[in-house]
Write a protein that holds these residues in place. Structure first.
Motif, PDB file in Angstrom:
ATOM      1  N   THR A 116       0.853  -1.187   0.000  1.00 13.62           N
ATOM      2  CA  THR A 116       0.000   0.000   0.000  1.00 13.62           C
ATOM      3  C   THR A 116       0.892   1.242   0.000  1.00 13.62           C
ATOM      4  O   THR A 116       2.106   1.145   0.200  1.00 13.62           O
ATOM      5  N   PRO A 117       0.304   2.427  -0.202  1.00  9.24           N
ATOM      6  CA  PRO A 117       1.120   3.648  -0.166  1.00  9.24           C
ATOM      7  C   PRO A 117       1.770   3.899   1.197  1.00  9.24           C
ATOM      8  O   PRO A 117       2.780   4.592   1.279  1.00  9.24           O
ATOM      9  N   PHE A 118       1.188   3.343   2.278  1.00  9.56           N
ATOM     10  CA  PHE A 118       1.723   3.620   3.612  1.00  9.56           C
ATOM     11  C   PHE A 118       2.590   2.482   4.160  1.00  9.56           C
ATOM     12  O   PHE A 118       3.050   2.536   5.291  1.00  9.56           O
ATOM     13  N   GLY A 119       2.820   1.451   3.376  1.00  9.73           N
ATOM     14  CA  GLY A 119       3.668   0.353   3.830  1.00  9.73           C
ATOM     15  C   GLY A 119       3.298  -0.949   3.148  1.00  9.73           C
ATOM     16  O   GLY A 119       2.591  -0.949   2.129  1.00  9.73           O
ATOM     17  N   PHE A 120       3.751  -2.073   3.704  1.00  5.11           N
ATOM     18  CA  PHE A 120       3.353  -3.361   3.131  1.00  5.11           C
ATOM     19  C   PHE A 120       3.107  -4.376   4.250  1.00  5.11           C
ATOM     20  O   PHE A 120       3.666  -4.284   5.336  1.00  5.11           O
ATOM     21  N   PHE A 121       2.212  -5.344   3.951  1.00  5.77           N
ATOM     22  CA  PHE A 121       1.819  -6.349   4.930  1.00  5.77           C
ATOM     23  C   PHE A 121       2.603  -7.636   4.695  1.00  5.77           C
ATOM     24  O   PHE A 121       2.810  -8.053   3.550  1.00  5.77           O
ATOM     25  N   VAL A 122       3.013  -8.237   5.807  1.00  7.73           N
ATOM     26  CA  VAL A 122       3.799  -9.469   5.753  1.00  7.73           C
ATOM     27  C   VAL A 122       3.080 -10.545   6.550  1.00  7.73           C
ATOM     28  O   VAL A 122       2.663 -10.321   7.693  1.00  7.73           O
ATOM     29  N   SER A 123       2.901 -11.723   5.939  1.00  5.99           N
ATOM     30  CA  SER A 123       2.270 -12.857   6.605  1.00  5.99           C
ATOM     31  C   SER A 123       3.350 -13.740   7.234  1.00  5.99           C
ATOM     32  O   SER A 123       4.263 -14.193   6.546  1.00  5.99           O
ATOM     33  N   LEU A 124       3.220 -13.958   8.556  1.00  8.47           N
ATOM     34  CA  LEU A 124       4.169 -14.826   9.245  1.00  8.47           C
ATOM     35  C   LEU A 124       3.711 -16.282   9.202  1.00  8.47           C
ATOM     36  O   LEU A 124       4.525 -17.208   9.168  1.00  8.47           O
ATOM     37  N   GLU A 125       2.379 -16.475   9.197  1.00  7.95           N
ATOM     38  CA  GLU A 125       1.769 -17.794   9.075  1.00  7.95           C
ATOM     39  C   GLU A 125       0.313 -17.548   8.722  1.00  7.95           C
ATOM     40  O   GLU A 125      -0.171 -16.413   8.824  1.00  7.95           O
ATOM     41  N   PRO A 126      -0.439 -18.568   8.290  1.00  9.05           N
ATOM     42  CA  PRO A 126      -1.848 -18.343   7.941  1.00  9.05           C
ATOM     43  C   PRO A 126      -2.619 -17.680   9.077  1.00  9.05           C
ATOM     44  O   PRO A 126      -2.644 -18.172  10.203  1.00  9.05           O
ATOM     45  N   GLY A 127      -3.226 -16.535   8.777  1.00 10.92           N
ATOM     46  CA  GLY A 127      -4.012 -15.815   9.758  1.00 10.92           C
ATOM     47  C   GLY A 127      -3.249 -14.808  10.584  1.00 10.92           C
ATOM     48  O   GLY A 127      -3.841 -14.084  11.378  1.00 10.92           O
ATOM     49  N   VAL A 128      -1.936 -14.750  10.430  1.00 11.11           N
ATOM     50  CA  VAL A 128      -1.113 -13.812  11.215  1.00 11.11           C
ATOM     51  C   VAL A 128      -0.354 -12.900  10.247  1.00 11.11           C
ATOM     52  O   VAL A 128       0.594 -13.334   9.589  1.00 11.11           O
ATOM     53  N   GLU A 129      -0.813 -11.652  10.156  1.00  7.56           N
ATOM     54  CA  GLU A 129      -0.173 -10.675   9.285  1.00  7.56           C
ATOM     55  C   GLU A 129       0.207  -9.440  10.097  1.00  7.56           C
ATOM     56  O   GLU A 129      -0.477  -9.092  11.064  1.00  7.56           O
ATOM     57  N   GLY A 130       1.283  -8.792   9.692  1.00 10.80           N
ATOM     58  CA  GLY A 130       1.709  -7.561  10.339  1.00 10.80           C
ATOM     59  C   GLY A 130       2.030  -6.497   9.317  1.00 10.80           C
ATOM     60  O   GLY A 130       2.248  -6.791   8.135  1.00 10.80           O
ATOM     61  N   LEU A 131       2.050  -5.255   9.771  1.00  7.49           N
ATOM     62  CA  LEU A 131       2.324  -4.127   8.877  1.00  7.49           C
ATOM     63  C   LEU A 131       3.738  -3.615   9.067  1.00  7.49           C
ATOM     64  O   LEU A 131       4.180  -3.368  10.192  1.00  7.49           O
ATOM     65  N   VAL A 132       4.430  -3.475   7.944  1.00 10.16           N
ATOM     66  CA  VAL A 132       5.704  -2.744   7.923  1.00 10.16           C
ATOM     67  C   VAL A 132       5.364  -1.340   7.446  1.00 10.16           C
ATOM     68  O   VAL A 132       5.130  -1.127   6.253  1.00 10.16           O
ATOM     69  N   HIS A 133       5.284  -0.397   8.396  1.00  9.21           N
ATOM     70  CA  HIS A 133       4.961   0.972   8.015  1.00  9.21           C
ATOM     71  C   HIS A 133       6.120   1.538   7.191  1.00  9.21           C
ATOM     72  O   HIS A 133       7.276   1.134   7.343  1.00  9.21           O
ATOM     73  N   ILE A 134       5.779   2.474   6.300  1.00  7.19           N
ATOM     74  CA  ILE A 134       6.801   3.018   5.403  1.00  7.19           C
ATOM     75  C   ILE A 134       7.965   3.634   6.175  1.00  7.19           C
ATOM     76  O   ILE A 134       9.102   3.648   5.705  1.00  7.19           O
ATOM     77  N   SER A 135       7.684   4.095   7.395  1.00  6.08           N
ATOM     78  CA  SER A 135       8.754   4.669   8.225  1.00  6.08           C
ATOM     79  C   SER A 135       9.726   3.601   8.709  1.00  6.08           C
ATOM     80  O   SER A 135      10.808   3.930   9.204  1.00  6.08           O
ATOM     81  N   GLU A 136       9.334   2.324   8.586  1.00  5.11           N
ATOM     82  CA  GLU A 136      10.194   1.226   9.012  1.00  5.11           C
ATOM     83  C   GLU A 136      10.784   0.462   7.825  1.00  5.11           C
ATOM     84  O   GLU A 136      11.230  -0.674   7.965  1.00  5.11           O
ATOM     85  N   VAL A 137      10.772   1.113   6.664  1.00  2.00           N
ATOM     86  CA  VAL A 137      11.333   0.465   5.468  1.00  2.00           C
ATOM     87  C   VAL A 137      12.748   0.944   5.192  1.00  2.00           C
ATOM     88  O   VAL A 137      13.657   0.139   4.944  1.00  2.00           O
ATOM     89  N   PHE A 138      12.960   2.254   5.248  1.00  2.00           N
ATOM     90  CA  PHE A 138      14.246   2.837   4.880  1.00  2.00           C
ATOM     91  C   PHE A 138      14.942   3.453   6.089  1.00  2.00           C
ATOM     92  O   PHE A 138      14.286   3.965   6.997  1.00  2.00           O
ATOM     93  N   TRP A 139      16.256   3.402   6.054  1.00  2.00           N
ATOM     94  CA  TRP A 139      17.066   4.142   7.026  1.00  2.00           C
ATOM     95  C   TRP A 139      17.306   5.536   6.465  1.00  2.00           C
ATOM     96  O   TRP A 139      17.725   5.685   5.323  1.00  2.00           O
ATOM     97  N   GLY A 140      17.036   6.560   7.258  1.00  7.96           N
ATOM     98  CA  GLY A 140      17.247   7.925   6.787  1.00  7.96           C
ATOM     99  C   GLY A 140      16.044   8.445   6.043  1.00  7.96           C
ATOM    100  O   GLY A 140      15.032   7.766   5.847  1.00  7.96           O
ATOM    101  N   ASN A 141      16.143   9.654   5.592  1.00  9.56           N
ATOM    102  CA  ASN A 141      15.048  10.334   4.901  1.00  9.56           C
ATOM    103  C   ASN A 141      15.078   9.993   3.419  1.00  9.56           C
ATOM    104  O   ASN A 141      15.411  10.815   2.572  1.00  9.56           O
ATOM    105  N   ILE A 142      14.745   8.753   3.121  1.00 12.46           N
ATOM    106  CA  ILE A 142      14.781   8.278   1.740  1.00 12.46           C
ATOM    107  C   ILE A 142      13.360   8.015   1.272  1.00 12.46           C
ATOM    108  O   ILE A 142      12.571   7.395   1.978  1.00 12.46           O
ATOM    109  N   LYS A 143      13.049   8.504   0.104  1.00 19.02           N
ATOM    110  CA  LYS A 143      11.722   8.306  -0.468  1.00 19.02           C
ATOM    111  C   LYS A 143      11.861   7.513  -1.761  1.00 19.02           C
ATOM    112  O   LYS A 143      12.386   7.998  -2.747  1.00 19.02           O
TER     113      LYS A 143
END
Length: 571
Positions: free
Chosen positions: A291-318
Motif C-alpha cells: 500500500t502507499p503507507f507500507g506493506f503487509f507481511v504474513s508470518l503464518e496463515p491468519g497472522v499478518e503484520g504491517l511494515v509501516h513506510i517509516s520502518e522500510v528505509f534508514w534515513g530520509n529516503i523516499k
C-alpha cells in the motif's frame, strides 16, 4: 346430499380405488409370484407358475426398467390374458399400488411422513408420486420452493395433508413445507452453539458457503469464518459436493438460520502468538500486499503484520515500495510490537537489515576517497549514495575546482564518480563529501608555475554578462576575462568581441591561491597583452632608430602603426 356422497366415497373398496387410478385398461386378476426371465426394450418377460407366460410392460413397473435384472423376484397381477398367444399381460404397479395406497392413507391418519418424488411442475404446484405409484399434488404454497428455482430431485419426505376417496379415484394433497417445518423445529432443538456439525457443501458465494446439514436445514459459513488467513479464497478451501466438518457459532431459531465456522475447527493462531514470537526477534514472512503507507507481511496463515513506510528505509529516503519488495517475496522483518487484543503486529524491515550507520566509523573515515553513485542532482549540490541507505551531500562549492554554473552540466544522475569524505556526522546520519577534492588541486600547480604578468593560452568556454570564462591550457583551471579587458577599444557587449570556442593568448593580471580560505581565481586580459606588444614594438623601433640614424617623426609613427597592426592580427 353432500353427506351421502361423502359416505359413498368412504365406502369405496380398495379394488374400486385402484380401478380409478391410472390402470383403466387393466382388469382384475390373480396375484402371482414371478421371476424375471429377460429384460426387453419395452418391458420384462417373466416366468409364472413355472411357465414363460407373462409380460410386464414398462409402464406397469414400479421402478425404472434399467433397475431390473434377470432372476429378480417380483409380485404381479394378471390384467389381461391372450389365449391365442398363451401369454398374459401382468402388472407389478397394480400389486404395489394397493399396498401403497394403504400406506399413504395410514400416513395421513397418523400424521407421519412418507417418501415421494416430484415428477413434474404445473402452474399451481407440482405432481408427485408417493411410494413410486400413488399420484399426489403438491401446491406451490406448500412446497417451500422459491419461484423460479428448479424442483428438488430424488426421494423426499412429504406430509399427507389431504386424503379423500372419490368415485373417479383418490384425491391426495401433500406438503413439503409442513413436514419440513416440523423437522426443522425438531432439528433446532438438537443443536447448540459450539457444537460440531457435518454437512455437504451446497454452493459457494462471494459472501460465504452454504452447507446442507440434512434434507431440510442449510446453514451458512460466512466468508469471515472460512480461515484465520483472510486472504485465502473460499474456492481454495471448499468445493461444492464435498463433506465438511464445522462448528456452530450462531443460532437464530426464529429466523431458522444457523451460522457455522470452518476456521474455528482449528486453533486461533493469535491465542498462542506470544508463545511463538518475541518482540525484537527477527522472523521470515511473505509479502501479501503493498500500500502507499507500507506493506503487509504474513508470518503464518491468519497472522499478518504491517511494515509501516517509516520502518522500510534508514534515513530520509523516499522510494517506491515496489522497487524494494514485491508481493510473494520472502523477507526478514523484526517484530516491534504484538497486540493480541487488536490482533495487530508492528514490523520493521529496516531493522532486520541492520542499521548501516550503527558502525559507520568502521567502514568510512574522513579523508577516504571512494566511488559513489549519483542519486540526485540539486541546485545546491549533489546527493551521492555510498551504499544502500548510506548517502552523503556534495555542496556546489565542492563539485569542481572550477566555477560551476549548472551542476547538471558537470554531474549526471546515475553515474558513478570518485568522492572524498570531508566529514561524518553519525548522530544526524549525515556525511559531507567532495567531488573536486577526490583529485589533486590543479591550482597548486598553477601557483607554483605561473604568476601575474605571465602569458597563457586557452579556449573560451562560455560567456557571461561581465566577461568570458577561459579554460587555461595544460592546467585545467578556469580564468576570467572581464569585458573591460577584451580589447583596447571600449566594448559594450562581450558577444561582439569574443566567440565561444575560440583559442587565444592572454596575460595574467590577477592570480590568487589561498587554500586555507578556499580562494582560487585567475583574471586574464587581452587588452594588457596588446599594450605589452605595443610597448615592445615601440622600444624596438626606437632602438633601430638610435642604431641607424635619424628618421622623420611621420616615418617613425607609420612604422609603429604598421607593426602593431600586424601584431594585432596575430592576437
Amino acid at each position: 346430499m353432500e353427506e351421502k356422497m361423502k359416505q359413498q366415497d368412504e365406502n369405496l373398496s380398495m379394488e374400486e380405488i385402484f380401478e380409478q387410478m391410472d390402470v383403466s385398461s387393466a382388469r382384475k386378476g390373480n396375484r402371482k409370484d414371478a421371476e424375471v426371465f429377460s429384460v426387453q426394450p419395452d418391458g420384462l418377460m417373466v416366468i409364472m407358475d413355472g411357465k414363460l407366460d407373462g409380460f410386464v410392460p414398462a409402464d406397469q413397473l414400479v421402478n425404472d426398467l434399467e433397475e431390473y435384472n434377470v432372476g429378480d423376484k417380483i409380485e404381479v397381477m394378471v390384467i389381461k390374458t391372450n389365449e391365442e398367444e398363451g401369454r398374459s399381460t401382468v402388472s407389478e404397479k397394480r400389486v404395489h399400488a394397493r399396498q401403497a395406497v394403504s400406506k399413504v392413507e395410514k400416513a395421513y391418519r397418523e400424521g407421519k411422513a412418507i417418501d415421494g418424488k416430484i415428477v413434474s411442475e404445473t402452474n399451481a404446484g407440482y405432481n408427485v408420486r408417493l411410494l413410486k405409484t400413488v399420484p399426489a399434488f403438491l401446491p406451490g404454497s406448500e412446497s417451500g420452493i422459491r419461484k423460479g428455482d428448479p424442483a428438488p430431485e430424488g426421494t423426499m419426505k412429504f406430509k399427507v395433508i389431504r386424503f379423500k376417496r372419490q368415485r373417479n379415484g383418490i384425491n391426495v394433497v401433500v406438503s413439503l413445507k409442513a413436514f419440513q417445518e416440523e423437522a426443522i423445529n425438531a432439528y433446532f432443538k438438537t443443536i447448540e452453539v459450539g457444537q460440531e456439525l457435518e454437512g455437504k457443501v451446497e454452493s459457494i458465494k462471494n459472501f460465504g458457503a452454504f452447507v446442507k446439514l440434512n434434507d431440510n436445514v442449510t446453514a451458512l459459513i460466512p466468508a469471515s469464518e472460512m480461515s484465520w488467513d483472510p486472504s485465502v479464497r473460499i474456492s481454495d478451501l471448499l468445493k461444492p459436493g464435498e463433506t465438511v466438518r464445522t462448528k456452530v457459532i450462531g443460532i437464530d431459531e426464529k429466523e431458522k438460520k444457523i451460522s457455522l465456522s470452518l476456521k474455528q475447527m482449528t486453533e486461533d493462531p493469535w491465542s498462542t502468538l506470544k508463545e511463538k514470537y518475541e518482540v525484537d526477534s527477527t522472523v521470515v514472512g511473505t509479502v501479501k500486499n503493498i500500500t502507499p503507507f507500507g506493506f503487509f507481511v504474513s508470518l503464518e496463515p491468519g497472522v499478518e503484520g504491517l511494515v509501516h513506510i517509516s520502518e522500510v528505509f534508514w534515513g530520509n529516503i523516499k522510494k517506491d515500495l515496489k522497487s524494494v519488495v514485491e508481493v510473494g517475496d520472502e523477507v526478514k522483518v523484526n517484530i516491534k510490537e504484538i497486540n493480541e487484543e487488536k490482533r495487530t503486529l508492528s514490523l520493521s524491515y529496516r531493522e532486520a537489515l541492520g542499521d548501516p550507520w550503527e558502525n559507520i566509523g568502521d567502514k568510512y573515515k574522513e579523508g577516504d576517497v571512494l566511488k559513489a553513485k549519483t542519486a540526485k542532482v540539486l541546485p545546491t549540490g549533489v546527493i551521492l549514495e555510498l551504499e544502500e541507505y548510506v548517502s552523503g551531500f556534495v555542496p556546489v562549492s565542492e563539485v569542481s575546482w572550477n566555477f560551476v554554473d549548472r551542476i547538471e552540466d558537470v554531474v549526471k544522475e546515475g553515474e558513478e564518480i570518485e568522492v572524498k569524505i570531508l566529514s561524518i556526522d553519525t548522530v544526524n546520519r549525515r556525511m559531507r563529501l567532495s567531488i573536486k577534492q577526490a583529485t589533486p588541486d590543479p591550482w597548486e600547480k598553477v601557483s607554483e608555475e605561473l604568476s601575474v604578468g605571465d602569458q597563457v593560452s586557452g579556449i573560451v568556454t562560455r560567456l557571461t554578462k561581465s566577461g568570458a570564462i577561459i579554460m587555461v591550457d595544460s592546467y585545467g583551471v578556469e580564468a576570467f576575462l572581464p569585458v573591460s579587458q577584451v580589447s583596447l577599444e571600449r566594448t559594450e557587449n562581450i558577444e561582439d568581441s569574443v566567440e565561444v570556442g575560440k583559442h587565444d593568448q592572454f596575460k595574467i593580471i590577477r592570480l590568487v591561491y589561498d587554500p586555507d580560505n578556499d580562494t582560487r581565481n585567475m583574471v586574464v586580459s587581452i587588452r594588457q597583452l596588446i599594450k605589452d606588444k605595443e610597448a615592445a614594438e615601440t622600444e624596438k623601433v626606437l632602438k633601430d632608430f638610435n642604431d641607424n640614424g635619424t628618421v622623420s617623426s611621420n616615418s617613425l609613427g607609420e612604422m609603429i602603426k604598421n607593426q602593431l597592426e600586424e601584431e594585432g592580427e596575430s592576437l
